[in-house]
Design a protein around this motif. Structure first.
Motif, PDB file in Angstrom:
ATOM      1  N   SER A 143       0.833  -1.195   0.000  1.00 17.44           N
ATOM      2  CA  SER A 143       0.000   0.000   0.000  1.00 17.44           C
ATOM      3  C   SER A 143       0.866   1.243   0.000  1.00 17.44           C
ATOM      4  N   VAL A 144       0.317   2.292  -0.565  1.00 15.90           N
ATOM      5  CA  VAL A 144       1.013   3.574  -0.602  1.00 15.90           C
ATOM      6  C   VAL A 144       0.907   4.225   0.769  1.00 15.90           C
ATOM      7  N   LYS A 145       1.985   4.810   1.235  1.00 14.17           N
ATOM      8  CA  LYS A 145       1.961   5.581   2.471  1.00 14.17           C
ATOM      9  C   LYS A 145       1.486   6.985   2.129  1.00 14.17           C
ATOM     10  N   LEU A 146       0.462   7.439   2.823  1.00 18.09           N
ATOM     11  CA  LEU A 146      -0.082   8.766   2.564  1.00 18.09           C
ATOM     12  C   LEU A 146       0.917   9.852   2.941  1.00 18.09           C
ATOM     13  N   ASN A 147       0.877  10.948   2.207  1.00 15.23           N
ATOM     14  CA  ASN A 147       1.693  12.143   2.452  1.00 15.23           C
ATOM     15  C   ASN A 147       3.190  11.861   2.430  1.00 15.23           C
ATOM     16  N   THR A 148       3.588  10.854   1.667  1.00 18.86           N
ATOM     17  CA  THR A 148       4.996  10.498   1.540  1.00 18.86           C
ATOM     18  C   THR A 148       5.398  10.595   0.069  1.00 18.86           C
ATOM     19  N   PRO A 149       6.241  11.554  -0.276  1.00 24.01           N
ATOM     20  CA  PRO A 149       6.643  11.687  -1.683  1.00 24.01           C
ATOM     21  C   PRO A 149       7.394  10.456  -2.183  1.00 24.01           C
ATOM     22  N   ALA A 150       7.163  10.128  -3.437  1.00 28.45           N
ATOM     23  CA  ALA A 150       7.847   9.015  -4.094  1.00 28.45           C
ATOM     24  C   ALA A 150       7.980   9.368  -5.567  1.00 28.45           C
ATOM     25  N   SER A 151       8.660   8.539  -6.305  1.00 25.58           N
ATOM     26  CA  SER A 151       8.768   8.777  -7.741  1.00 25.58           C
ATOM     27  C   SER A 151       8.470   7.487  -8.491  1.00 25.58           C
ATOM     28  N   HIS A 188      -7.700   3.324   0.380  1.00 27.03           N
ATOM     29  CA  HIS A 188      -6.417   2.617   0.260  1.00 27.03           C
ATOM     30  C   HIS A 188      -6.126   2.366  -1.210  1.00 27.03           C
ATOM     31  N   ILE A 189      -4.847   2.379  -1.559  1.00 29.54           N
ATOM     32  CA  ILE A 189      -4.430   2.077  -2.922  1.00 29.54           C
ATOM     33  C   ILE A 189      -3.036   1.474  -2.868  1.00 29.54           C
ATOM     34  N   ARG A 190      -2.778   0.574  -3.793  1.00 30.67           N
ATOM     35  CA  ARG A 190      -1.469  -0.088  -3.851  1.00 30.67           C
ATOM     36  C   ARG A 190      -0.522   0.702  -4.758  1.00 30.67           C
ATOM     37  N   VAL A 191       0.760   0.519  -4.543  1.00 27.93           N
ATOM     38  CA  VAL A 191       1.784   1.212  -5.322  1.00 27.93           C
ATOM     39  C   VAL A 191       1.656   0.881  -6.805  1.00 27.93           C
TER      40      VAL A 191
END
Length: 109
Positions: free
Chosen positions: A21-29, A78-81
């Motif tokens: 799952s994606v961590k909320l409010n955490t920048p990624a690329s 919720h959402i997955r990467v």
């Protein structure tokens, strides 16, 4: 003596596939296949008309080196990467997006 671990089928499969799952409010690329560069993104939760929503922000650089971004509203909590990366790759971001400047900017962070 040994220690046994029992995993649920779904958690074992997801761990094996690298699904998380994606961590909320955490920048990624992630790599955008159309523009052939990495773009930055983050997700935050919120409500619209009393319904729980996720807001996906995708950030990039324009030809004049200014920042550009696109907001994509998603249902649910919720959402997955892998889902996020698929959504980003299917999205047209901007005609002004400069892949080289965007990639350099992503690499500098």
């Amino acid at each position: 003596m040994f220690e046994a671990h029992i995993y649920a089928e779904s958690s074992h499969t997801e761990a094996g596939l690298g699904i998380r799952s994606v961590k909320l409010n955490t920048p990624a690329s992630c790599w955008h296949t159309h523009y052939q560069c990495n773009v930055r993104y983050w997700i935050t939760s919120g409500k619209r008309q009393s319904r729980e929503r996720l807001f996906l922000y995708v950030e990039f650089r324009h030809r004049d080196n200014s920042h550009g971004y696109k907001v994509i509203e998603l249902p649910g909590g919720h959402i997955r990467v892998d889902q996020v990366q698929d959504i980003i790759c299917r999205s047209s971001l901007s005609v002004q997006l400069d892949p080289l400047k965007t990639e350099q900017w992503c690499q500098s962070l």
